[in-house]
Design an enzyme around this catalytic site. Structure first.
Site, PDB file in Angstrom:
ATOM      1  CG  ASP A   1      -0.350  -0.579   2.473  1.00 38.32           C
ATOM      2  OD1 ASP A   1       0.896  -0.635   2.570  1.00 38.32           O
ATOM      3  OD2 ASP A   1      -1.100  -0.974   3.369  1.00 38.32           O
TER       4      ASP A   1
ATOM      5  CG  HIS B   1      -5.860  -2.205   8.856  1.00 39.28           C
ATOM      6  ND1 HIS B   1      -5.916  -0.855   9.170  1.00 39.28           N
ATOM      7  CD2 HIS B   1      -4.552  -2.536   8.993  1.00 39.28           C
ATOM      8  CE1 HIS B   1      -4.708  -0.421   9.464  1.00 39.28           C
ATOM      9  NE2 HIS B   1      -3.862  -1.423   9.374  1.00 39.28           N
TER      10      HIS B   1
ATOM     11  CD  GLU C   1      -8.734   0.950   7.637  1.00 35.04           C
ATOM     12  OE1 GLU C   1      -8.689   0.019   8.454  1.00 35.04           O
ATOM     13  OE2 GLU C   1      -8.051   1.993   7.782  1.00 35.04           O
TER      14      GLU C   1
ATOM     15  CG  ASN D   1      -8.965  -1.240  11.919  1.00 31.23           C
ATOM     16  OD1 ASN D   1      -8.027  -1.906  11.499  1.00 31.23           O
ATOM     17  ND2 ASN D   1      -9.477  -0.242  11.226  1.00 31.23           N
TER      18      ASN D   1
HETATM   19  C1  F6R Z   1       1.518  -1.554   6.105  1.00 32.99           C
HETATM   20  C2  F6R Z   1       0.181  -2.079   6.226  1.00 32.99           C
HETATM   21  C3  F6R Z   1      -0.594  -2.038   7.503  1.00 32.99           C
HETATM   22  C4  F6R Z   1       0.240  -2.369   8.746  1.00 32.99           C
HETATM   23  C5  F6R Z   1      -0.637  -2.355   9.990  1.00 32.99           C
HETATM   24  C6  F6R Z   1       0.168  -2.603  11.251  1.00 32.99           C
HETATM   25  O1  F6R Z   1       2.017  -1.739   4.790  1.00 32.99           O
HETATM   26  O2  F6R Z   1      -0.311  -2.537   5.270  1.00 32.99           O
HETATM   27  O3  F6R Z   1      -1.654  -2.945   7.399  1.00 32.99           O
HETATM   28  O4  F6R Z   1       0.808  -3.636   8.587  1.00 32.99           O
HETATM   29  O5  F6R Z   1      -1.287  -1.116  10.090  1.00 32.99           O
HETATM   30  O6  F6R Z   1       1.087  -1.571  11.409  1.00 32.99           O
HETATM   31  P1  F6R Z   1       2.194  -1.617  12.540  1.00 32.99           P
HETATM   32  O7  F6R Z   1       3.144  -2.700  12.179  1.00 32.99           O
HETATM   33  O8  F6R Z   1       2.846  -0.265  12.477  1.00 32.99           O
HETATM   34  O9  F6R Z   1       1.493  -1.877  13.824  1.00 32.99           O
END
Ligand code: F6R
Length: 236
Positions: A67, A137, A142, A135
């Protein structure tokens, strides 16, 4: 699903790096699906160290990221393109032309999503790395995202904007929109590893992996993948 409880973040990072190295040793031209965020940082630094020590090359490999924020150019320090260069790509011998991420400043969003879909079709992932949002995701899919989704533009959930604001300066605004690989494309990877660390992720893990499979908890879809492993460092 396989669950691996590690004793701490170091062991989690170490073991996750080993999984990637094994994929590359077996298939030097593997396509690696990569993630950003805080959780994989340890794994990326282990991967750099271990690949050097063990003489494992990324020269024939490809890397495809999940992303990117809309509105941030690849030179912006908070962009995921910049993150990947800084945390991994500039330390290994992967060829820049073999690294892929959505263009956060594309003028036509639909065209950019279609371009990324084509890349994902052309290069099936041998392994996909995922973090887990608080959450539930995965990538920026989401809650409520259809499991059949492909690359699309998302308006980030308020909780995601809040979670990610820690990485932005006080005077910087967290972008509210992003491109994300879709859930269907994540599920197409041959192998998936999910990294989660710390008590703050316990609730998301319980919802995603100890309950039913529902679009309200995007990560729950991973229960249906034939080769998915979760690495977590807290006993729940
Ligand atoms: C990042 C991504 C997100 C993160 C998720 C957890 O490329 O796709 O889904 O993996 O938000 O983020 P952290 O590791 O910072 O807790």
């Amino acid at each position: 699903m396989q669950f691996i409880l590690t004793k701490d973040y170091n062991e989690l990072s170490d073991r996750a790096a080993d999984v990637f190295l094994d994929v590359l040793k077996a298939k030097p031209d593997a396509t690696l699906g990569l993630a950003t965020g805080t959780t994989p940082l340890g794994m990326y630094s282990r991967l750099i160290e271990k690949s050097k020590k063990q003489g494992v090359s990324f020269r024939e490999a490809r890397a495809i990221n999940l992303d990117e924020y809309i509105g941030l150019s690849p030179e912006h320090p908070q962009s995921y393109a910049y993150f990947m260069k800084k945390q991994l790509f500039s330390h290994i011998d992967i060829l820049p032309e073999n690294t892929y991420i959505e263009n956060g400043v594309a003028t036509d969003e639909a065209e950019e999503a279609a371009r990324y879909d084509d890349i994902l079709t052309k290069f099936p992932r041998d392994i996909q790395l995922l973090g887990l949002g608080s959450n539930g995701h995965i990538a920026f899919n989401e809650p409520g995202t259809p499991f059949g989704s492909k690359t699309h533009v998302v308006t980030l959930a308020a909780s995601t904007v809040r979670d990610n604001s820690r990485l932005f300066g006080a005077d910087e605004k967290v972008p509210e929109k992003a491109f994300t690989m879709g859930i269907m494309q994540i599920m197409q990877a041959k192998k998936i590893i999910v990294l989660a660390s710390g008590a703050a992720k316990a609730q998301a893990i319980a919802k995603a992996f100890c309950g039913g499979v529902t679009e309200e908890v995007p990560a729950s879809v991973l229960q249906l993948h034939p080769d998915c492993t979760l690495f977590y460092d807290v006993k729940i």
